[in-house]
Design an enzyme around this catalytic site. Structure first.
Site, mmCIF file in Angstrom:
data_model
loop_
_atom_site.group_PDB
_atom_site.id
_atom_site.type_symbol
_atom_site.label_atom_id
_atom_site.label_comp_id
_atom_site.label_asym_id
_atom_site.label_seq_id
_atom_site.Cartn_x
_atom_site.Cartn_y
_atom_site.Cartn_z
ATOM 1 N N TYR A 66 89.721 19.431 33.723
ATOM 2 C CA TYR A 66 89.448 20.547 34.668
ATOM 3 C C TYR A 66 90.448 20.583 35.449
ATOM 4 O O TYR A 66 90.892 21.598 36.177
ATOM 5 C CB TYR A 66 88.008 20.383 35.137
ATOM 6 N N ASN A 101 85.409 35.080 32.512
ATOM 7 C CA ASN A 101 86.568 34.064 33.033
ATOM 8 C C ASN A 101 86.279 33.208 34.248
ATOM 9 O O ASN A 101 85.434 33.921 35.153
ATOM 10 C CB ASN A 101 88.072 34.708 32.955
ATOM 11 N N HIS A 118 80.465 33.186 34.566
ATOM 12 C CA HIS A 118 80.557 31.639 34.338
ATOM 13 C C HIS A 118 81.143 30.839 35.568
ATOM 14 O O HIS A 118 81.573 29.691 35.250
ATOM 15 C CB HIS A 118 81.313 31.557 32.949
ATOM 16 N N CYS A 126 78.868 19.386 44.131
ATOM 17 C CA CYS A 126 78.372 18.301 43.742
ATOM 18 C C CYS A 126 77.309 18.212 42.597
ATOM 19 O O CYS A 126 76.504 19.285 42.346
ATOM 20 C CB CYS A 126 77.445 17.658 44.948
ATOM 21 N N CYS A 152 80.588 13.422 46.776
ATOM 22 C CA CYS A 152 80.097 14.203 47.723
ATOM 23 C C CYS A 152 79.927 13.619 48.899
ATOM 24 O O CYS A 152 79.443 12.519 49.066
ATOM 25 C CB CYS A 152 78.638 14.641 46.952
ATOM 26 N N SER A 194 85.128 36.898 22.110
ATOM 27 C CA SER A 194 84.742 36.987 20.596
ATOM 28 C C SER A 194 83.333 37.252 20.325
ATOM 29 O O SER A 194 83.026 37.265 19.397
ATOM 30 C CB SER A 194 85.127 35.621 20.121
ATOM 31 N N ALA A 236 95.361 43.372 25.082
ATOM 32 C CA ALA A 236 95.028 43.876 26.150
ATOM 33 C C ALA A 236 95.879 44.135 27.066
ATOM 34 O O ALA A 236 95.813 45.625 27.782
ATOM 35 C CB ALA A 236 93.963 43.066 27.033
HETATM 36 P P1 NAD Z 1 86.880 33.113 22.996
HETATM 37 O O1 NAD Z 1 87.947 32.276 23.302
HETATM 38 O O2 NAD Z 1 85.621 32.794 22.269
HETATM 39 O O3 NAD Z 1 87.674 34.591 22.479
HETATM 40 C C1 NAD Z 1 88.793 34.979 23.027
HETATM 41 C C2 NAD Z 1 88.948 36.320 22.193
HETATM 42 O O4 NAD Z 1 90.308 36.867 23.083
HETATM 43 C C3 NAD Z 1 89.193 35.996 20.808
HETATM 44 O O5 NAD Z 1 88.421 37.077 20.157
HETATM 45 C C4 NAD Z 1 90.665 36.605 20.653
HETATM 46 O O6 NAD Z 1 91.196 37.061 19.460
HETATM 47 C C5 NAD Z 1 91.053 37.683 22.037
HETATM 48 N N1 NAD Z 1 92.393 37.526 22.506
HETATM 49 C C6 NAD Z 1 93.494 36.604 22.347
HETATM 50 N N2 NAD Z 1 94.593 37.189 22.952
HETATM 51 C C7 NAD Z 1 94.222 38.329 23.521
HETATM 52 C C8 NAD Z 1 94.879 39.468 24.120
HETATM 53 N N3 NAD Z 1 96.188 39.470 24.383
HETATM 54 N N4 NAD Z 1 94.092 40.558 24.344
HETATM 55 C C9 NAD Z 1 92.938 40.708 24.110
HETATM 56 N N5 NAD Z 1 92.145 40.015 23.353
HETATM 57 C C10 NAD Z 1 92.912 38.535 22.916
HETATM 58 O O7 NAD Z 1 86.469 33.654 24.592
HETATM 59 P P2 NAD Z 1 85.125 34.357 25.355
HETATM 60 O O8 NAD Z 1 84.670 35.269 24.281
HETATM 61 O O9 NAD Z 1 85.677 34.600 26.656
HETATM 62 O O10 NAD Z 1 84.300 32.734 25.197
HETATM 63 C C11 NAD Z 1 84.530 31.599 25.398
HETATM 64 C C12 NAD Z 1 84.217 31.025 26.880
HETATM 65 O O11 NAD Z 1 85.252 30.097 27.319
HETATM 66 C C13 NAD Z 1 83.603 31.780 27.966
HETATM 67 O O12 NAD Z 1 82.498 31.384 28.370
HETATM 68 C C14 NAD Z 1 84.796 31.552 28.837
HETATM 69 O O13 NAD Z 1 84.218 31.584 30.269
HETATM 70 C C15 NAD Z 1 85.422 30.410 28.541
HETATM 71 N N6 NAD Z 1 86.980 30.442 28.842
HETATM 72 C C16 NAD Z 1 87.492 30.998 30.139
HETATM 73 C C17 NAD Z 1 89.049 31.158 30.210
HETATM 74 C C18 NAD Z 1 89.538 31.790 31.361
HETATM 75 O O14 NAD Z 1 88.645 31.667 32.546
HETATM 76 N N7 NAD Z 1 90.554 32.138 31.378
HETATM 77 C C19 NAD Z 1 89.654 30.362 29.189
HETATM 78 C C20 NAD Z 1 89.057 29.868 28.189
HETATM 79 C C21 NAD Z 1 87.797 29.837 27.704
HETATM 80 ZN ZN ZN Z 2 75.605 15.910 46.741
#
Ligand code: NAD
Ligand code: ZN
Length: 254
Positions: A66, A101, A118, A126, A152, A194, A236
């Protein structure tokens, strides 16, 4: 390039929801969950790093992972998709941005109050008493090296990232706000997710059941394509600015 029906639905919408997933941050260089499986951490399943049991079993492994992720988020910049979503928000009096995210790129692009389902990777608390813990300045490489977590100041428990791990409940207020907005909206964007992580994956079907137009944006085929009224295949950061320009061309020429 975009269906006239889609542009009409967008222009005429009154209540809009955008749900973003890891794909929304991919063009900022933050790996999606799936991509993480192909990287350095291919040896580990992130779903097994992101659990309370994993943290208790090896706190330094999880904290180090992390810590590197935080460093990458700090170095990342919002992309054109984040910027387009902030611009979209300014067009609608009733607009809710819901994100899975844990990064802060929506905020840095100008979105006012994204609903974080999330948690926030830049915050810590803690593990035992849940009190917030201020992180010291972190520098150094993003090398995923194990690092023991701080303790903590109140109870001495190990400090953890303030994110929702697999098997944990989502923050109740954020969840309630997200479900209310999805049930009441007339257009929902699902962007870069996804659709396999619940309960976030229930939001698009919920909006559809209530009659909303669902627009899904993802470069790959996902389980949401069948549900969506418009499944736009692409990135996107390219499709969102193009969609805004197509819906409101006067913004470009003027
Ligand atoms: P996922 O990784 O399961 O799916 C990501 C999706 O994004 C895929 O379908 C992929 O094809 C698509 N993708 C890739 N590049 C793209 C682009 N340029 N434009 C649009 N789409 C694109 O992610 P999820 O559905 O968010 O679930 C996974 C879990 O992991 C979540 O709980 C999330 O909070 C966490 N996570 C968060 C981050 C972050 O905060 N940036 C990064 C990784 C994972
Ligand atoms: Zn504590």
């Amino acid at each position: 390039m975009f269906a006239p029906d889609l542009l009409d639905a967008l222009r005429n919408a009154r209540r809009v929801v955008a749900l973003t997933g890891a794909g929304a941050s991919a063009e900022s260089g933050i790996p999606t969950f799936r991509e993480a499986l192909t990287g350095l951490w291919a040896r580990f399943d992130p779903s097994r790093l992101a659990t309370p049991a994993a943290f208790l079993a090896d706190p330094a492994l999880v904290w180090g992972w992390y810590r590197s992720r935080r460093q990458r988020v700090r170095l990342a910049q919002p992309n054109a998709g984040h910027v387009a979503l902030a611009a979209l928000e300014r067009r609608f009096a009733d607009f809710t941005l819901i994100t899975q995210n844990v990064d802060d790129l929506h905020e840095r692009a100008g979105s006012r109050a994204p609903v974080h389902l999330h948690g926030n990777i830049l915050a810590a608390c803690c593990f035992d008493c849940r009190r917030p813990h201020a992180l010291a300045d972190e520098t150094g490489p993003c090398d995923d090296e194990p690092v023991p977590p701080p303790r903590c100041g109140h109870c001495g428990g190990p400090v953890r990232p303030d994110v929702v791990w697999f098997g944990e409940a989502l923050p109740a207020a954020a969840l309630a706000q997200a479900f209310a907005a999805a049930a009441a909206c007339d257009l929902l964007f699902s962007i870069g997710t996804s659709g396999v992580v619940y309960p976030a994956a229930e939001l698009a079907p919920l909006a559809a059941r209530h009659g909303a137009t669902v627009v899904h944006i993802d470069p790959q085929e996902t389980g949401l394509d069948d549900l969506a009224d418009f499944a736009l295949r692409g990135r996107a950061g390219e499709l969102l600015p193009a969609l805004l320009a197509a819906a409101w061309p006067e913004q470009i020429s003027g």
